[in-house]
Design an enzyme around this catalytic site. Structure first.
Site, PDB file in Angstrom:
ATOM      1  N   LYS A  13       4.763 -10.168  -2.885  1.00 44.12           N
ATOM      2  CA  LYS A  13       5.894 -10.902  -2.307  1.00 44.12           C
ATOM      3  C   LYS A  13       5.387 -11.852  -1.234  1.00 44.12           C
ATOM      4  CE  LYS A  13       6.001  -8.809   1.910  1.00 44.12           C
ATOM      5  NZ  LYS A  13       5.521  -9.423   3.103  1.00 44.12           N
ATOM      6  N   ASP A 139       9.008  -1.804   2.400  1.00 45.04           N
ATOM      7  CA  ASP A 139       8.950  -2.901   1.424  1.00 45.04           C
ATOM      8  C   ASP A 139       9.065  -2.430  -0.030  1.00 45.04           C
ATOM      9  OD1 ASP A 139       8.700  -4.879   3.293  1.00 45.04           O
ATOM     10  OD2 ASP A 139       6.526  -5.119   3.067  1.00 45.04           O
TER      11      ASP A 139
HETATM   12  P1  ATP Z   1       2.814  -5.654   3.937  1.00 42.21           P
HETATM   13  O1  ATP Z   1       2.939  -7.067   3.522  1.00 42.21           O
HETATM   14  O2  ATP Z   1       3.875  -4.768   3.328  1.00 42.21           O
HETATM   15  O3  ATP Z   1       2.641  -5.456   5.407  1.00 42.21           O
HETATM   16  P2  ATP Z   1       0.058  -5.703   3.292  1.00 42.21           P
HETATM   17  O4  ATP Z   1      -0.023  -6.634   2.146  1.00 42.21           O
HETATM   18  O5  ATP Z   1      -0.242  -6.270   4.638  1.00 42.21           O
HETATM   19  O6  ATP Z   1       1.490  -5.058   3.286  1.00 42.21           O
HETATM   20  P3  ATP Z   1      -1.266  -3.669   1.773  1.00 42.21           P
HETATM   21  O7  ATP Z   1      -2.247  -4.440   0.956  1.00 42.21           O
HETATM   22  O8  ATP Z   1      -0.014  -3.267   1.109  1.00 42.21           O
HETATM   23  O9  ATP Z   1      -0.923  -4.503   3.100  1.00 42.21           O
HETATM   24  O10 ATP Z   1      -1.992  -2.363   2.303  1.00 42.21           O
HETATM   25  C1  ATP Z   1      -2.304  -2.044   3.616  1.00 42.21           C
HETATM   26  C2  ATP Z   1      -3.123  -0.743   3.716  1.00 42.21           C
HETATM   27  O11 ATP Z   1      -2.706   0.226   2.759  1.00 42.21           O
HETATM   28  C3  ATP Z   1      -4.584  -0.978   3.460  1.00 42.21           C
HETATM   29  O12 ATP Z   1      -5.245  -0.632   4.630  1.00 42.21           O
HETATM   30  C4  ATP Z   1      -4.984  -0.068   2.307  1.00 42.21           C
HETATM   31  O13 ATP Z   1      -6.170   0.639   2.543  1.00 42.21           O
HETATM   32  C5  ATP Z   1      -3.832   0.895   2.153  1.00 42.21           C
HETATM   33  N1  ATP Z   1      -3.535   1.156   0.718  1.00 42.21           N
HETATM   34  C6  ATP Z   1      -3.255   2.328   0.160  1.00 42.21           C
HETATM   35  N2  ATP Z   1      -3.017   2.213  -1.148  1.00 42.21           N
HETATM   36  C7  ATP Z   1      -3.111   0.926  -1.452  1.00 42.21           C
HETATM   37  C8  ATP Z   1      -2.964   0.179  -2.657  1.00 42.21           C
HETATM   38  N3  ATP Z   1      -2.667   0.758  -3.827  1.00 42.21           N
HETATM   39  N4  ATP Z   1      -3.128  -1.160  -2.591  1.00 42.21           N
HETATM   40  C9  ATP Z   1      -3.403  -1.754  -1.407  1.00 42.21           C
HETATM   41  N5  ATP Z   1      -3.578  -1.098  -0.249  1.00 42.21           N
HETATM   42  C10 ATP Z   1      -3.432   0.229  -0.256  1.00 42.21           C
END
Ligand code: ATP
Length: 292
Positions: A13, A139
């Site tokens: 997203k 989310d």
């Molecule tokens: P948001 O936009 O909701 O804040 P994000 O994109 O910043 O999320 P994500 O990539 O969703 O962040 O993940 C953040 C943390 O979650 C990472 O530190 C990662 O190690 C952990 N994590 C656990 N499982 C997963 C997964 N399947 N994919 C990505 N990250 C994961």
């Protein structure tokens, strides 16, 4: 026929607008955000196995493959909630940058909830899966709903909006990463000189006016992230220079996206950003609207 394996696209997203209204007692924040699904996705397969229990594998070496993976947590929640005692192997081909403001983890979790519902023919409604998903993260319900939506509360109160006009979305992930918790903790809520005009973004969506949406993009979390990483501004400028109608940091960052009407311009921006010294990954995606 009994299904044995299922293939899923866990889509990222972007936030067309993100405002933070207040800090709650429990440390979470009340927000107002316009969320949009894009067709940049992790590719997930879930296969039934002979031995019972949950196994997870991913081709991204830094991701945990045990209960710490949110996709694993999602499977465990489904197994516990609906008394599933079979075996599965989840395979995640990771393409969405991790910890980048693109909700990659939440998208994976959402895909696992939807996938297991189908694989085991549980017949749970979207609403039931969204309520369950909320236990995994704010989310996750949106990643089940998909399309265009206004998110309120801590992000879980969703109101569907009309589909956003189609466009190309160039997404650039800078070299560094930032933690969502850090960004929220360092947001100076009482001294924000700017708030995005969310009503105008919604108006643009309702009118189907891409320019109006692009002109009103805004994210208060940029105040924290750009202060520490001015590169984000450079990337935004480059996106505009190459024809973006608007550019913004997504979520808590550091990913930056630009909206393009014209495919050639999007491709030119992609090529330019590929060479940018501060950029790690670049993608050309498109807006993904809800299936009808
Ligand atoms: P948001 O936009 O909701 O804040 P994000 O994109 O910043 O999320 P994500 O990539 O969703 O962040 O993940 C953040 C943390 O979650 C990472 O530190 C990662 O190690 C952990 N994590 C656990 N499982 C997963 C997964 N399947 N994919 C990505 N990250 C994961």
């Amino acid at each position: 026929m009994m299904m044995h394996e299922i293939e899923l696209k866990a889509r990222a997203k972007i936030n067309l607008a993100l405002d933070v209204l207040s800090r709650r007692e429990d440390g979470y924040h009340n927000v107002r955000m316009v969320m949009q699904t894009v067709d940049l996705y992790d590719y997930i397969t879930i296969r039934k196995t002979k031995s019972p229990g949950i196994k997870l594998k991913s081709d991204y070496k830094w991701l945990p493959e045990d209960e710490r993976n949110i996709a694993y947590k999602a499977a465990k929640l489904m197994f516990d909630s609906y008394s599933i005692d079979e075996g599965i192997l989840i395979n995640i081909h990771k393409k969405i940058p991790v910890a980048a403001g693109l909700a990659g983890g939440s998208a994976d979790a959402a895909a696992v909830l939807v996938g297991l519902n189908k694989l085991f023919d549980l017949k749970k409604t979207k609403k039931e899966l969204m309520d369950l998903g909320y236990q995994l993260g704010a989310d996750v319900p949106f990643c089940i709903l998909r399309g265009t939506a206004l998110a309120e509360g801590i992000g879980e109160k969703l109101t569907q909006l009309p589909s956003m006009p189609f466009c190309y979305v160039v997404i650039a992930k800078p070299l560094f990463s930032v933690s969502t918790a850090y960004v929220y903790q360092n947001l100076d809520l009482n001294n924000l000189s700017y708030h995005p005009d969310i009503e105008e973004v919604i108006k643009g969506i309702q009118m189907g006016d891409l320019e109006h949406i692009a002109k009103n993009l805004g994210n208060v979390l940029e105040t924290v992230t750009i202060k520490e990483h001015p590169e984000i501004n450079d990337i935004k400028k480059k996106m505009i220079e190459f024809g973006a109608l608007g550019a913004l940091m997504s979520g808590s960052g550091p990913s930056v996206f630009g909206l393009y009407k014209d495919k050639k311009e999007a491709q030119a921006a992609y090529t330019e950003l590929k060479l940018h010294s501060q950029v790690k990954d670049v993608f050309i995606a498109t807006i993904f609207n809800r299936e009808r």
